[in-house]
Design an enzyme around this catalytic site. Structure first.
Site, mmCIF file in Angstrom:
data_model
loop_
_atom_site.group_PDB
_atom_site.id
_atom_site.type_symbol
_atom_site.label_atom_id
_atom_site.label_comp_id
_atom_site.label_asym_id
_atom_site.label_seq_id
_atom_site.Cartn_x
_atom_site.Cartn_y
_atom_site.Cartn_z
ATOM 1 N N SER A 47 0.824 -1.296 -0.094
ATOM 2 C CA SER A 47 0.030 -0.063 -0.131
ATOM 3 C C SER A 47 1.048 1.354 -0.002
ATOM 4 C CB SER A 47 -0.876 -0.007 1.160
ATOM 5 O OG SER A 47 -0.226 0.239 2.411
ATOM 6 N N HIS A 48 2.206 1.145 0.303
ATOM 7 C CA HIS A 48 2.920 2.416 0.483
ATOM 8 C C HIS A 48 4.338 2.093 -0.357
ATOM 9 C CE1 HIS A 48 0.172 3.392 3.429
ATOM 10 N NE2 HIS A 48 0.327 4.626 3.311
ATOM 11 N N GLU A 188 -4.614 0.254 1.697
ATOM 12 C CA GLU A 188 -5.152 -1.178 1.508
ATOM 13 C C GLU A 188 -6.322 -1.324 0.962
ATOM 14 O OE1 GLU A 188 -3.864 -4.454 1.754
ATOM 15 O OE2 GLU A 188 -1.926 -3.561 2.295
HETATM 16 P P1 NDP Z 1 -1.045 -3.255 9.419
HETATM 17 O O1 NDP Z 1 -2.450 -3.287 10.100
HETATM 18 O O2 NDP Z 1 -0.551 -4.311 8.302
HETATM 19 O O3 NDP Z 1 0.098 -3.404 10.455
HETATM 20 C C1 NDP Z 1 1.535 -3.337 10.032
HETATM 21 C C2 NDP Z 1 2.482 -3.249 11.335
HETATM 22 O O4 NDP Z 1 2.033 -4.468 12.065
HETATM 23 C C3 NDP Z 1 3.985 -3.990 10.821
HETATM 24 O O5 NDP Z 1 4.657 -3.280 11.677
HETATM 25 C C4 NDP Z 1 3.748 -5.368 10.853
HETATM 26 O O6 NDP Z 1 4.978 -6.078 10.551
HETATM 27 C C5 NDP Z 1 3.225 -5.500 12.148
HETATM 28 N N1 NDP Z 1 2.531 -7.014 11.989
HETATM 29 C C6 NDP Z 1 1.253 -7.394 11.054
HETATM 30 N N2 NDP Z 1 1.033 -8.672 11.529
HETATM 31 C C7 NDP Z 1 1.622 -8.903 12.443
HETATM 32 C C8 NDP Z 1 1.478 -10.067 13.239
HETATM 33 N N3 NDP Z 1 0.832 -11.264 13.037
HETATM 34 N N4 NDP Z 1 2.511 -10.233 14.439
HETATM 35 C C9 NDP Z 1 3.395 -9.042 14.669
HETATM 36 N N5 NDP Z 1 3.356 -8.181 13.860
HETATM 37 C C10 NDP Z 1 2.485 -7.894 13.000
HETATM 38 O O7 NDP Z 1 -0.558 -2.078 8.675
HETATM 39 P P2 NDP Z 1 -1.727 -0.547 8.410
HETATM 40 O O8 NDP Z 1 -2.492 -1.199 7.455
HETATM 41 O O9 NDP Z 1 -2.006 -0.200 9.583
HETATM 42 O O10 NDP Z 1 -0.537 0.149 7.849
HETATM 43 C C11 NDP Z 1 0.372 0.231 6.774
HETATM 44 C C12 NDP Z 1 1.253 1.377 6.567
HETATM 45 O O11 NDP Z 1 0.414 2.466 5.982
HETATM 46 C C13 NDP Z 1 2.082 1.515 7.695
HETATM 47 O O12 NDP Z 1 3.768 1.757 7.021
HETATM 48 C C14 NDP Z 1 1.595 3.164 7.787
HETATM 49 O O13 NDP Z 1 2.881 4.106 8.190
HETATM 50 C C15 NDP Z 1 1.089 3.542 6.804
HETATM 51 N N6 NDP Z 1 0.028 4.738 6.714
HETATM 52 C C16 NDP Z 1 0.632 5.898 6.532
HETATM 53 C C17 NDP Z 1 -0.420 6.967 6.695
HETATM 54 C C18 NDP Z 1 0.157 8.562 6.397
HETATM 55 O O14 NDP Z 1 -0.564 9.336 6.767
HETATM 56 N N7 NDP Z 1 1.318 8.570 5.892
HETATM 57 C C19 NDP Z 1 -1.417 6.707 6.991
HETATM 58 C C20 NDP Z 1 -1.896 5.337 7.288
HETATM 59 C C21 NDP Z 1 -1.023 4.268 7.374
HETATM 60 P P3 NDP Z 1 5.422 -6.488 9.087
HETATM 61 O O15 NDP Z 1 5.478 -5.510 8.345
HETATM 62 O O16 NDP Z 1 6.601 -7.345 9.381
HETATM 63 O O17 NDP Z 1 4.270 -7.496 8.704
HETATM 64 O O1 PYC Z 2 -3.076 4.612 3.427
HETATM 65 O O2 PYC Z 2 -4.204 5.409 5.132
HETATM 66 C C1 PYC Z 2 -3.321 5.439 4.330
HETATM 67 C C2 PYC Z 2 -2.456 6.874 3.789
HETATM 68 C C3 PYC Z 2 -2.869 8.025 4.104
HETATM 69 C C4 PYC Z 2 -1.599 8.916 3.974
HETATM 70 C C5 PYC Z 2 -0.812 7.860 3.338
HETATM 71 N N1 PYC Z 2 -1.222 6.842 3.455
#
Ligand code: NDP
Ligand code: PYC
Length: 352
Positions: A47-48, A188
């Protein structure tokens, strides 16, 4: 035809730079953005990863992102370093300020690194993991656009508001987690819509406030926080610490500013950097060893640490190249052509 294509890190980086500079971004700015996108793809954070390049190009096309941004570093207090991103992407501002912020952490034990006025699209782990590799603990927070309903409500208030944390380990990859305080990242849900796949239940409401597994409806309605009221409170904390505390926008304001353009959110970011050497002095080694007891107790029962999957994905990518969704890849190649990005595109135009 295979659903994915394989690209090397160099090819992905080249593709990013051509899209970004072709869209008018200055070279250093483009390099900062390309680095986090390639890191995301390398670690299979789809997703990123390269998918985000499409959003960056869209944000640049709106004219909102300052293509000629000149981040301004402001030494605000002994333990506070601010960078005004000048309405460029956050990654560029991060690069411009991080070394001074690290110096402050070294001298004060704890430093706040504030980024203001930035367009933000990236994962946060690429910002905290390198700090832990250098022996620091770090915590990063940022809002986004108001897409997420508070627990008990149905209307978007919060951004997807990620929290990332990193802790240094001796002779091992840092402990790092990085996740949205929404039940999943919006990226996602967008990827599910592109792939025509349903969501798992519990991620979102439709415009009428009813639960939905249809990604298009979810994007029009409201996403949900993770863990109900707990995620809701953490998301509120992110809004406050990386909004009013740093004189920058909350997600409601970022969305209002966007005014339907669908550009990347525009707001601030807060990164706290802790230097355990200053906190602990001679007790450093003993306490890093105690932290390892915690990790051992997790791994010892076959639970995994966050980032374990990512580090393995990184190894795989470095050996065998990165797997990219064909539709994303083809859209990017088309974008390179549309933008008339100068060098020939054959390095990325590989057959199935
Ligand atoms: P997830 O819900 O997939 O969680 C990701 C984190 O949880 C990772 O550190 C992952 O490690 C860990 N994880 C997942 N499954 C397990 C498990 N079974 N046991 C232990 N650890 C686990 O991610 P999100 O969808 O919430 O977010 C994804 C990305 O989106 C992030 O990098 C976030 O920074 C980015 N994002 C950015 C935003 C922005 O505004 N810039 C806004 C929202 C999100 P691993 O990677 O090893 O699986
Ligand atoms: O995936 O939620 C997201 C997000 C927001 C800004 C960057 N990524």
């Amino acid at each position: 035809m295979a659903e994915t294509v394989t690209v090397t890190l160099d090819e992905a980086s080249d593709l990013c730079l051509r899209v970004l500079t072709g869209a008018g971004l200055g070279r250093r700015h483009a390099e900062a953005v390309a680095a986090v996108i390639v890191a995301g793809q390398r670690d299979e954070c789809h997703s990123h990863g390269l998918y985000r390049l499409i959003g960056c190009a869209r944000a640049l096309a709106t004219g909102r992102v300052n293509k000629a941004a000149m981040p301004k570093v402001i030494d605000s207090a002994p333990s506070i370093l601010k960078v005004d991103a000048d309405f460029g992407f956050s990654s560029y501002a991060y690069n411009e300020g991080i070394e001074l912020a690290v110096e402050k952490a070294r001298s004060q034990g704890l430093a706040a690194f504030v980024i203001n006025n930035c367009y933000h699209f990236s994962a946060l782990w690429p910002e905290v993991e390198p700090l832990a590799e250098r022996g620091f603990a770090a915590l990063a927070l940022t809002p986004s656009h108001s897409w997420v309903a508070p627990a008990g409500g149905t209307k978007p208030v919060f951004g997807t508001n990620p929290i990332a944390f990193a802790w240094p380990r001796v002779d091992n990859h840092p402990f790092v987690f990085d996740f949205a305080t929404s039940a999943t990242a919006r990226g996602e849900i967008e990827l599910h819509r592109r792939a025509g796949k349903s969501l798992v239940p519990g991620l979102a409401l439709d415009r009428n406030g009813q639960p939905t597994v249809d990604p298009a409806e979810a994007l029009r309605g409201a996403m949900l926080t993770f863990g109900g009221h707990k995620g809701s409170a953490l998301s509120t904390m992110v809004e406050l610490l990386a909004g009013p505390l740093i004189n920058d926008l909350i997600s409601l304001e970022s969305k209002a500013l966007d005014d339907g353009l669908d550009a990347t959110p525009c707001h601030g970011e807060l990164i706290l950097i802790f230097d355990p050497r200053v906190f602990l002095g001679e007790a450093l080694g003993k306490n890093l060893a105690r932290a390892e007891l915690l990790f051992d107790a997790i791994i010892g029962q076959d639970a995994r640490l966050p980032s374990q999957r990512r580090y393995q994905a990184r190894l795989n990518s470095l050996h065998a190249g990165m797997s990219v969704q064909r539709s994303v890849y083809e859209e990017l190649i088309a974008l390179v052509k549309t933008l008339g990005a100068s060098r020939n595109v054959c390095a990325c135009e590989r057959p199935a």
